[in-house]
Design a protein around this motif. Structure first.
Motif, PDB file in Angstrom:
ATOM      1  N   ARG A 177       0.710  -1.359   0.008  1.00  0.00           N
ATOM      2  CA  ARG A 177       0.169  -0.052  -0.204  1.00  0.00           C
ATOM      3  C   ARG A 177       0.828   1.250   0.044  1.00  0.00           C
ATOM      4  O   ARG A 177       0.775   2.296  -0.564  1.00  0.00           O
ATOM      5  CB  ARG A 177      -0.975  -0.026   1.306  1.00  0.00           C
ATOM      6  N   ARG A 178       2.042   1.132   0.580  1.00  0.00           N
ATOM      7  CA  ARG A 178       3.001   2.018   0.648  1.00  0.00           C
ATOM      8  C   ARG A 178       4.187   1.760   0.546  1.00  0.00           C
ATOM      9  O   ARG A 178       4.626   0.473   1.160  1.00  0.00           O
ATOM     10  CB  ARG A 178       2.752   3.346   1.906  1.00  0.00           C
ATOM     11  N   GLU A 179       5.186   2.730   0.390  1.00  0.00           N
ATOM     12  CA  GLU A 179       6.623   2.254   0.296  1.00  0.00           C
ATOM     13  C   GLU A 179       7.075   2.021   1.593  1.00  0.00           C
ATOM     14  O   GLU A 179       6.583   2.715   2.515  1.00  0.00           O
ATOM     15  CB  GLU A 179       7.436   3.263  -0.476  1.00  0.00           C
ATOM     16  N   ASP A 180       7.814   0.827   1.732  1.00  0.00           N
ATOM     17  CA  ASP A 180       8.280   0.455   3.305  1.00  0.00           C
ATOM     18  C   ASP A 180       9.772   0.551   3.485  1.00  0.00           C
ATOM     19  O   ASP A 180      10.705  -0.039   2.949  1.00  0.00           O
ATOM     20  CB  ASP A 180       8.036  -1.037   3.271  1.00  0.00           C
ATOM     21  N   PRO A 181      10.110   1.673   4.337  1.00  0.00           N
ATOM     22  CA  PRO A 181      11.384   1.970   4.546  1.00  0.00           C
ATOM     23  C   PRO A 181      12.476   0.532   5.002  1.00  0.00           C
ATOM     24  O   PRO A 181      13.514   0.408   4.809  1.00  0.00           O
ATOM     25  CB  PRO A 181      11.490   2.825   5.763  1.00  0.00           C
ATOM     26  N   GLN A 182      11.588  -0.301   5.582  1.00  0.00           N
ATOM     27  CA  GLN A 182      12.303  -1.412   6.063  1.00  0.00           C
ATOM     28  C   GLN A 182      12.706  -2.445   4.957  1.00  0.00           C
ATOM     29  O   GLN A 182      13.508  -3.332   5.154  1.00  0.00           O
ATOM     30  CB  GLN A 182      11.503  -2.440   6.966  1.00  0.00           C
ATOM     31  N   ALA A 183      11.996  -2.110   3.700  1.00  0.00           N
ATOM     32  CA  ALA A 183      12.573  -2.884   2.416  1.00  0.00           C
ATOM     33  C   ALA A 183      13.649  -2.347   1.823  1.00  0.00           C
ATOM     34  O   ALA A 183      14.402  -3.047   0.987  1.00  0.00           O
ATOM     35  CB  ALA A 183      11.380  -2.750   1.662  1.00  0.00           C
ATOM     36  N   GLU A 184      14.382  -1.179   2.423  1.00  0.00           N
ATOM     37  CA  GLU A 184      15.385  -0.593   1.720  1.00  0.00           C
ATOM     38  C   GLU A 184      16.553  -1.590   1.634  1.00  0.00           C
ATOM     39  O   GLU A 184      17.016  -2.144   2.590  1.00  0.00           O
ATOM     40  CB  GLU A 184      15.658   0.589   2.324  1.00  0.00           C
ATOM     41  N   GLY A 185      17.271  -1.700   0.551  1.00  0.00           N
ATOM     42  CA  GLY A 185      18.406  -2.460   0.479  1.00  0.00           C
ATOM     43  C   GLY A 185      18.028  -3.974   0.119  1.00  0.00           C
ATOM     44  O   GLY A 185      18.714  -4.871  -0.465  1.00  0.00           O
ATOM     45  N   LEU A 186      16.668  -4.207   0.451  1.00  0.00           N
ATOM     46  CA  LEU A 186      16.351  -5.712   0.171  1.00  0.00           C
ATOM     47  C   LEU A 186      15.442  -5.810  -1.177  1.00  0.00           C
ATOM     48  O   LEU A 186      15.603  -6.760  -2.038  1.00  0.00           O
ATOM     49  CB  LEU A 186      15.237  -6.094   1.250  1.00  0.00           C
ATOM     50  N   ALA A 187      14.647  -4.741  -1.444  1.00  0.00           N
ATOM     51  CA  ALA A 187      13.866  -4.875  -2.754  1.00  0.00           C
ATOM     52  C   ALA A 187      13.216  -3.376  -3.289  1.00  0.00           C
ATOM     53  O   ALA A 187      13.392  -2.453  -2.305  1.00  0.00           O
ATOM     54  CB  ALA A 187      12.537  -5.746  -2.269  1.00  0.00           C
ATOM     55  N   THR A 188      13.118  -3.356  -4.286  1.00  0.00           N
ATOM     56  CA  THR A 188      12.753  -2.044  -4.901  1.00  0.00           C
ATOM     57  C   THR A 188      11.132  -1.873  -4.965  1.00  0.00           C
ATOM     58  O   THR A 188      10.659  -2.676  -5.685  1.00  0.00           O
ATOM     59  CB  THR A 188      13.303  -1.711  -6.286  1.00  0.00           C
ATOM     60  N   TYR A 189      10.591  -0.744  -4.559  1.00  0.00           N
ATOM     61  CA  TYR A 189       9.306  -0.719  -4.794  1.00  0.00           C
ATOM     62  C   TYR A 189       8.926  -0.126  -6.233  1.00  0.00           C
ATOM     63  O   TYR A 189       9.257   0.768  -6.693  1.00  0.00           O
ATOM     64  CB  TYR A 189       8.825   0.817  -3.737  1.00  0.00           C
ATOM     65  N   VAL A 190       7.638  -0.934  -6.652  1.00  0.00           N
ATOM     66  CA  VAL A 190       7.325  -0.384  -7.903  1.00  0.00           C
ATOM     67  C   VAL A 190       5.782  -0.265  -7.849  1.00  0.00           C
ATOM     68  O   VAL A 190       5.290  -0.868  -6.959  1.00  0.00           O
ATOM     69  CB  VAL A 190       7.508  -1.670  -8.668  1.00  0.00           C
ATOM     70  N   GLU A 191       5.044   0.327  -8.857  1.00  0.00           N
ATOM     71  CA  GLU A 191       3.618   0.434  -8.874  1.00  0.00           C
ATOM     72  C   GLU A 191       3.109  -0.979  -9.187  1.00  0.00           C
ATOM     73  O   GLU A 191       3.769  -1.884  -9.575  1.00  0.00           O
ATOM     74  CB  GLU A 191       3.335   1.398 -10.023  1.00  0.00           C
ATOM     75  N   ARG A 192       1.757  -0.980  -8.904  1.00  0.00           N
ATOM     76  CA  ARG A 192       1.193  -2.453  -8.919  1.00  0.00           C
ATOM     77  C   ARG A 192       1.341  -3.078 -10.221  1.00  0.00           C
ATOM     78  O   ARG A 192       1.575  -4.294 -10.469  1.00  0.00           O
ATOM     79  CB  ARG A 192      -0.288  -2.343  -8.349  1.00  0.00           C
ATOM     80  N   ASP A 193       0.774  -2.434 -11.141  1.00  0.00           N
ATOM     81  CA  ASP A 193       0.508  -3.026 -12.482  1.00  0.00           C
ATOM     82  C   ASP A 193       2.348  -3.527 -12.985  1.00  0.00           C
ATOM     83  O   ASP A 193       2.377  -4.497 -13.562  1.00  0.00           O
ATOM     84  CB  ASP A 193       0.004  -2.121 -13.401  1.00  0.00           C
ATOM     85  N   GLU A 194       3.257  -2.462 -12.546  1.00  0.00           N
ATOM     86  CA  GLU A 194       4.446  -2.843 -13.004  1.00  0.00           C
ATOM     87  C   GLU A 194       4.976  -4.090 -12.326  1.00  0.00           C
ATOM     88  O   GLU A 194       5.457  -5.036 -12.834  1.00  0.00           O
ATOM     89  CB  GLU A 194       5.240  -1.866 -12.640  1.00  0.00           C
ATOM     90  N   LEU A 195       4.400  -4.380 -11.181  1.00  0.00           N
ATOM     91  CA  LEU A 195       4.784  -5.812 -10.402  1.00  0.00           C
ATOM     92  C   LEU A 195       4.590  -6.812 -11.342  1.00  0.00           C
ATOM     93  O   LEU A 195       5.137  -7.788 -11.505  1.00  0.00           O
ATOM     94  CB  LEU A 195       4.114  -5.766  -8.870  1.00  0.00           C
ATOM     95  N   PHE A 196       3.243  -6.793 -11.606  1.00  0.00           N
ATOM     96  CA  PHE A 196       2.597  -8.120 -12.664  1.00  0.00           C
ATOM     97  C   PHE A 196       3.388  -7.949 -13.933  1.00  0.00           C
ATOM     98  O   PHE A 196       3.762  -9.118 -14.278  1.00  0.00           O
ATOM     99  CB  PHE A 196       1.085  -7.718 -12.817  1.00  0.00           C
ATOM    100  N   LYS A 197       3.778  -7.066 -14.434  1.00  0.00           N
ATOM    101  CA  LYS A 197       4.466  -7.107 -15.666  1.00  0.00           C
ATOM    102  C   LYS A 197       5.734  -7.569 -15.585  1.00  0.00           C
ATOM    103  O   LYS A 197       6.365  -8.145 -16.501  1.00  0.00           O
ATOM    104  CB  LYS A 197       4.253  -5.760 -16.360  1.00  0.00           C
ATOM    105  N   SER A 198       6.554  -7.362 -14.556  1.00  0.00           N
ATOM    106  CA  SER A 198       8.159  -7.308 -14.602  1.00  0.00           C
ATOM    107  C   SER A 198       8.534  -8.628 -13.764  1.00  0.00           C
ATOM    108  O   SER A 198       9.436  -8.983 -14.089  1.00  0.00           O
ATOM    109  CB  SER A 198       8.752  -6.227 -13.744  1.00  0.00           C
ATOM    110  N   SER A 199       7.536  -9.242 -13.154  1.00  0.00           N
ATOM    111  CA  SER A 199       8.055 -10.257 -12.266  1.00  0.00           C
ATOM    112  C   SER A 199       8.248 -11.702 -12.995  1.00  0.00           C
ATOM    113  O   SER A 199       7.363 -12.141 -13.949  1.00  0.00           O
ATOM    114  CB  SER A 199       7.029 -10.619 -11.365  1.00  0.00           C
TER     115      SER A 199
END
Ligand SMILES: O=CC(=O)O
Length: 325
Positions: A177-199
């Motif tokens: 729902r929102r970018e998570d600071p705890q994910a920094e260094g682990l994963a890159t935030y993307v928009e929802r549709d982008e997630l489906f397209k790029s994975s």
């Protein structure tokens, strides 16, 4: 002497823990998954103050009505889609759960499903056992190294999966729902549709709620690569299963690894069981001796703490607790 509070036990509590609970509470047994309102008479129900149960117990308005003295219901699970949270909160019933202790176990099944799908390990086992190997080589599979893992949901479990994926040199992207600071260094935030397209592998780590039910449907699946795999170790109904079956049949996506389904236990005549590009598990993400023990320890501790006035470690609706203080 104060009377011990009466609690329903409708979960597999091991004998040593049951003894500890019995020192502090009067235990009322309800077989796991059965409805306490049907098992217990009105007199027995009237004075129940606590309950520890599995997700098979529907803590809904009707059960809350049937347990008028209930103060706390402790889920032997991290998920709490079995609970009508608004009704419980409105009635000032504290709901507890077991976050944290099962992250590694669920992440392990996620990674296991990813490897089964990409390397076709389940079919490979059948290939050897059947003697097919003596007639020819097993078809080539796909690497996951260097591929993109998409995580829908970036909570505790998502973060453990992201860390594990680093060992496979995967690029990890996520949508929350929102970018998570705890994910920094682990994963890159993307928009929802982008997630489906790029994975190349897309894994679900979202809770089931009115908002997330069937949130992965035909539209989302059609955005995915035909070579992509979908993994679900969260809750079956977050995916529209009929749309998923269509996509798997049509080759819109390459395969799916499912630990959870819309109907559990899954009957053998489900179309999912007939699909060769699906790997199925029996909702076993947290089902190891060690993890289940940690979960029941936490669930019972939450229950005993709540009844003795100590702040429980894991509360789903802490506002109920705060209002009591
Ligand atoms: O599915 C298992 C859990 O919610 O703990």
């Amino acid at each position: 002497m104060n009377q011990k509070p009466k609690v329903i036990v409708s979960a597999p509590v091991p004998p040593d823990l049951r003894e500890q609970l019995a020192e502090r509470c009067e235990i009322v047994e309800v077989p796991t998954g059965q409805n306490p309102a049907e098992v217990l008479g009105a007199d027995a129900r009237a004075t129940i103050e606590g309950m520890v149960c599995t997700v098979r117990t529907k803590v809904d308005q009707a059960l809350l009505d049937a347990l008028p003295a209930l103060k706390v219901s402790s889920n032997f699970a991290v998920g709490f889609d079995n609970v009508d949270l608004a009704a419980a909160t409105q009635r000032k019933v504290l709901i507890c759960n077991t976050p944290g202790v099962l992250d590694g176990a669920v992440a392990d099944v996620t990674i296991g499903l990813m490897l089964c799908l990409s390397r076709n390990l389940v079919a490979g086992d059948a290939f050897v056992r059947s003697g097919a190997w003596t007639k020819g080589a097993f078809p080539l599979t796909r690497d996951i190294r260097g591929k993109t893992l998409g995580l829908l949901g970036m909570g505790r479990i998502g973060r453990v999966v992201a860390r594990a994926a680093q060992a496979f040199d995967m690029k990890v992207i996520y949508h929350n729902r929102r970018e998570d600071p705890q994910a920094e260094g682990l994963a890159t935030y993307v928009e929802r549709d982008e997630l489906f397209k790029s994975s190349d592998v897309l894994s679900m780590h979202i809770p089931l709620s009115a908002e997330t039910r069937h949130s992965i449907g035909k539209r989302e699946l059609s955005l995915m690569k035909p070579t992509a795999y979908l993994i679900n170790t969260a809750r079956g109904p977050v995916i529209d299963e009929a749309a998923l079956i269509d996509a798997l049949r049509a080759g819109t996506i390459a395969g799916a690894g499912l630990d959870v389904m819309e109907q559990e236990p899954l009957p053998a005549d489900s179309p999912l069981c007939a699909l060769p590009n699906v790997v199925l598990q029996a909702h076993v993400g947290s089902a190891t001796h060690e993890t289940r023990r940690a979960m029941i320890d936490l669930a019972v501790a939450n229950l005993m703490d709540a009844l003795s006035g100590k702040t429980p470690q894991a509360m789903v609706n802490p506002e109920v607790w705060q209002a009591r203080a």
